[in-house]
Design a protein around this motif. Structure first.
Motif, PDB file in Angstrom:
ATOM      1  N   ILE A  74       0.824  -1.199   0.000  1.00 53.27           N
ATOM      2  CA  ILE A  74       0.000   0.000   0.000  1.00 53.27           C
ATOM      3  C   ILE A  74       0.867   1.261   0.000  1.00 53.27           C
ATOM      4  O   ILE A  74       2.043   1.235   0.366  1.00 53.27           O
ATOM      5  N   ALA A  75       0.250   2.350  -0.444  1.00 48.49           N
ATOM      6  CA  ALA A  75       0.947   3.633  -0.559  1.00 48.49           C
ATOM      7  C   ALA A  75       0.619   4.491   0.657  1.00 48.49           C
ATOM      8  O   ALA A  75      -0.469   4.406   1.212  1.00 48.49           O
ATOM      9  N   VAL A 114       2.057  -5.576   6.054  1.00 44.84           N
ATOM     10  CA  VAL A 114       1.759  -4.731   4.893  1.00 44.84           C
ATOM     11  C   VAL A 114       3.080  -4.180   4.363  1.00 44.84           C
ATOM     12  O   VAL A 114       4.001  -3.901   5.138  1.00 44.84           O
ATOM     13  N   ILE A 115       3.177  -4.031   3.063  1.00 46.12           N
ATOM     14  CA  ILE A 115       4.405  -3.507   2.469  1.00 46.12           C
ATOM     15  C   ILE A 115       4.182  -2.075   2.000  1.00 46.12           C
ATOM     16  O   ILE A 115       3.262  -1.800   1.231  1.00 46.12           O
ATOM     17  N   ILE A 116       5.026  -1.168   2.509  1.00 38.07           N
ATOM     18  CA  ILE A 116       4.924   0.248   2.111  1.00 38.07           C
ATOM     19  C   ILE A 116       5.584   0.383   0.733  1.00 38.07           C
ATOM     20  O   ILE A 116       6.796   0.257   0.600  1.00 38.07           O
ATOM     21  N   ILE A 117       4.763   0.672  -0.270  1.00 34.19           N
ATOM     22  CA  ILE A 117       5.258   0.675  -1.648  1.00 34.19           C
ATOM     23  C   ILE A 117       5.899   2.013  -2.013  1.00 34.19           C
ATOM     24  O   ILE A 117       6.729   2.099  -2.914  1.00 34.19           O
ATOM     25  N   GLY A 118       5.496   3.069  -1.295  1.00 27.09           N
ATOM     26  CA  GLY A 118       6.075   4.379  -1.582  1.00 27.09           C
ATOM     27  C   GLY A 118       5.321   5.465  -0.863  1.00 27.09           C
ATOM     28  O   GLY A 118       4.336   5.207  -0.171  1.00 27.09           O
ATOM     29  N   LYS A 119       5.845   6.697  -1.020  1.00 20.92           N
ATOM     30  CA  LYS A 119       5.280   7.856  -0.335  1.00 20.92           C
ATOM     31  C   LYS A 119       4.670   8.784  -1.384  1.00 20.92           C
ATOM     32  O   LYS A 119       5.331   9.171  -2.351  1.00 20.92           O
ATOM     33  N   THR A 120       3.416   9.153  -1.155  1.00 21.33           N
ATOM     34  CA  THR A 120       2.666   9.833  -2.206  1.00 21.33           C
ATOM     35  C   THR A 120       2.746  11.356  -2.126  1.00 21.33           C
ATOM     36  O   THR A 120       2.890  11.945  -1.061  1.00 21.33           O
ATOM     37  N   LEU A 169      -2.936   5.344   2.436  1.00 22.42           N
ATOM     38  CA  LEU A 169      -3.310   6.174   3.574  1.00 22.42           C
ATOM     39  C   LEU A 169      -3.220   7.639   3.164  1.00 22.42           C
ATOM     40  O   LEU A 169      -2.308   8.034   2.429  1.00 22.42           O
ATOM     41  N   GLY A 170      -4.189   8.413   3.650  1.00 18.74           N
ATOM     42  CA  GLY A 170      -4.153   9.853   3.479  1.00 18.74           C
ATOM     43  C   GLY A 170      -4.318  10.506   4.830  1.00 18.74           C
ATOM     44  O   GLY A 170      -4.365   9.831   5.864  1.00 18.74           O
TER      45      GLY A 170
END
Lengths: 486, 104
Positions: A74-75, A114-120, A169-170
């Motif tokens: 997830i981002a 959960v795998i953090i795929i990147g920062k938005t 996540l926002g």
């Protein structure tokens, strides 16, 4: 790989059945995100190396069949800090900042593998409604690349809308999850204030900020909230209320549910075509057996004014920590300590952040406090009273999420007061600390329009119940922008 | 009160100094106009009768959460200093505080 037609639980089943390894899933997700980054600019940092090594670890360990989030990428919005992974809040001020600890929500995601795929990408320090105030460039709406994705969580909304991330996540201070969810046609939830720890969320307006999930479906949204909610000793505003299964009422019918429709939410300043979409949504809910009645939130029109004073005052205080001393940007060629502060802040912050700091400093300054900050806090009380009164007789309140669909990039960037009015329908919820959702409810000229569902404090379950019933009765959530599957 | 709002460039410069920000003449011009617009917008709050209304500063009923007064280790020095713009011998280095001093 595109996540248009798959739920988290279906994806989980594929991992359990070994139809797909976590490494394959993460690697395909990364490829797709990187391929679309050039057109969408929805990420500030893509976490390739670390995400792949985490994926390998989980493949070796095996998928826990009882944990639907195991190995799911997830981002995360770039104002939520991640240990060892650059976190900028889309500001030059934090352009090179690498946190030394994780936000509580990140710890909880990682505890579920959960795998953090990147920062938005986002508006700088979450201040803005279009992702145009980012130091790292505009993000483009997947439905029409000439349009804004909304904001401030524009990157998170975009990656989900484009089918590149199954969830993100926002954070939402005045509508920053719900409004971009509306503009990009996804499900975005701002939970009750206190539901989720703010520890590790870079502070903007501390009495308003709340982290929340952004997904393609109501069910996935509730599932993500399930693993990040709950008391945290490190955030004294986090609530000790018991965390229910937020999906517990999904699938139950909504016959007899009482829903209020504020006349102010379909009043002046709301696009006629958006009103028509909402009227159709009202019909859908009525057909499902809900009782929808017109109600009034008489002080809601003052929400924007109260919010800009309160949010900016809190921001001016919170952002004092950026002084060029301990971390973040420091201006060159400084001769004195005063110089370090003034030059660093003047060069490190963008215009929208400076406007808010200025308004907040003004509102809190000697001679202005009673007329501005205290006045706004009193109006906040009245706005809360309006909601309380309606909730004595109604289970939920509905309306549009935003007055219009997404607009053209650049159209409002130099006109702050017009831009601020885009939040008129989302802000009252933050002032009152309520939970609210935006979910796809139709289209205007090919652009998505969101329906907002507002619930009583800590009653996210009823909000998800109504959202899921509406989603099941319509097909708007199945539509998606035309994006090449790479 | 809604109409007699006159924010001058001097006012904006004063608030900027309180906020440790500095604007050049062009910026000052632009910000003065924009802040005037924003102040006009927020002045609509004067239409609302708030006599005897208690202000809300926070929506939670949570007041405070105390912990035991026990020392805990929180982050090691090297990691903490890694983000500092300038360090020396395990300290954060800053320019001289007084203009007339020559060395930090």
């Amino acid at each position: 790989m595109k996540f248009f037609d798959i739920s988290v639980s279906e994806l989980h089943q594929k991992l359990v059945d070994k139809e797909l390894t976590v490494t394959e899933l993460v690697s395909q997700t990364l490829d797709q995100i990187e391929a679309d980054q050039k057109v969408l600019n929805d990420f500030i940092t893509i976490n390739r190396t670390d995400a792949l090594s985490k994926a390998k670890e989980i493949d070796e360990k095996g998928i826990d069949p009882d944990n639907i989030w195991a190995g799911i990428p997830i981002a995360v919005k770039d104002n939520i800090i991640t240990k060892g992974l650059k976190t900028t809040a889309a500001s030059k001020m934090l352009g090179n900042f690498t946190p030394i600890y994780d936000a509580t929500v990140v710890e909880r995601l990682q505890a579920h593998d959960v795998i953090i795929i990147g920062k938005t990408n986002m508006d700088e320090f979450a201040m803005g409604g279009s992702t145009e105030t980012s130091f790292f460039g505009d993000t483009h709406n997947p439905w029409d690349h000439t349009k804004v994705p909304g904001g401030s969580s524009g990157g998170s909304a975009t990656t989900v809308s484009a089918g590149n991330s199954i969830a993100a996540l926002g954070s939402d201070t005045g509508g920053s999850i719900r409004q971009p969810a509306s503009y990009t046609g996804i499900v975005g939830v701002k939970p009750t204030y206190g539901r989720i720890s703010r520890y590790g969320l870079i502070a903007f307006g501390s009495s308003l900020d709340q982290i929340g999930p952004m997904t393609r479906s109501v069910e996935d949204n509730a599932a993500l909230l399930n693993i990040i909610a709950g008391l945290d000793e490190r955030d004294l505003t986090s609530s000790d209320k018991e965390v229910p299964d937020f999906a517990s009422k999904i699938g139950k019918d909504i016959k007899g549910m009482k829903i209020g429709l504020p006349k102010e939410y379909l009043g002046e300043g709301i696009d006629e075509a958006v009103k028509a979409v909402i009227q159709e949504a009202v019909q859908v809910l009525t057909d499902l057996g809900a009782v929808v009645e017109e109600i009034s939130l008489p002080r809601s029109n003052y929400g924007v004014a109260a919010y800009y004073i309160i949010g900016s005052s809190e921001a001016s205080s919170n952002l004092q920590r950026f002084d060029g001393i301990r971390y973040g940007y420091r201006a060159d060629d400084v001769k004195s300590l005063e110089d370090v502060y003034v030059k660093t802040r003047s060069e490190g912050f963008g215009d929208e952040v400076k406007r808010r700091i200025m308004l907040g400093t003004y509102s809190l300054s000697a001679g202005s406090y009673d007329a501005y900050f205290k006045k706004a806090a009193q109006v906040r009380t009245l706005i809360i009273n309006d909601f309380n009164q309606v909730f004595e007789n109604y289970d939920l309140i509905i309306g549009p999420t935003a007055p219009t669909p997404a607009y053209a990039i650049g159209a409002e960037v130099d006109d702050p007061t017009t831009m601020y009015m885009n939040d008129i329908l989302t802000i009252p919820v933050n002032l009152a600390g309520l939970p609210a959702m935006s979910l796809p409810a139709g289209f205007v000229d090919g652009m998505p329009v969101g329906l907002q569902i507002i619930a009583k404090p800590f009653d996210e379950e009823t909000m998800y119940q109504a959202g899921a019933a509406f989603e099941k009765a319509t097909d708007f959530h199945q539509k998606h922008p035309e994006m090449e599957d790479k | 009160m809604t109409t007699e709002n006159n924010i001058t460039k001097a006012d904006v410069a004063h608030v900027a100094s309180l906020a440790k920000l500095k604007f050049n003449d062009n910026e000052l011009e632009k910000f003065t106009g924009q802040i005037e617009d924003i102040i006009d917008m927020v002045n609509t709050l004067n239409e609302v009768d708030t006599d005897n209304v208690k202000p809300t500063f926070n929506v939670t009923d949570q007041f405070n959460r105390m912990r035991e007064d026990v020392a805990v280790r929180s982050g090691d020095k090297e990691a903490l200093l890694a983000n500092a713009p300038d360090t020396e011998n395990g300290f954060i280095r800053v320019p001289a505080i007084l203009d007339e001093s020559e060395e930090a």
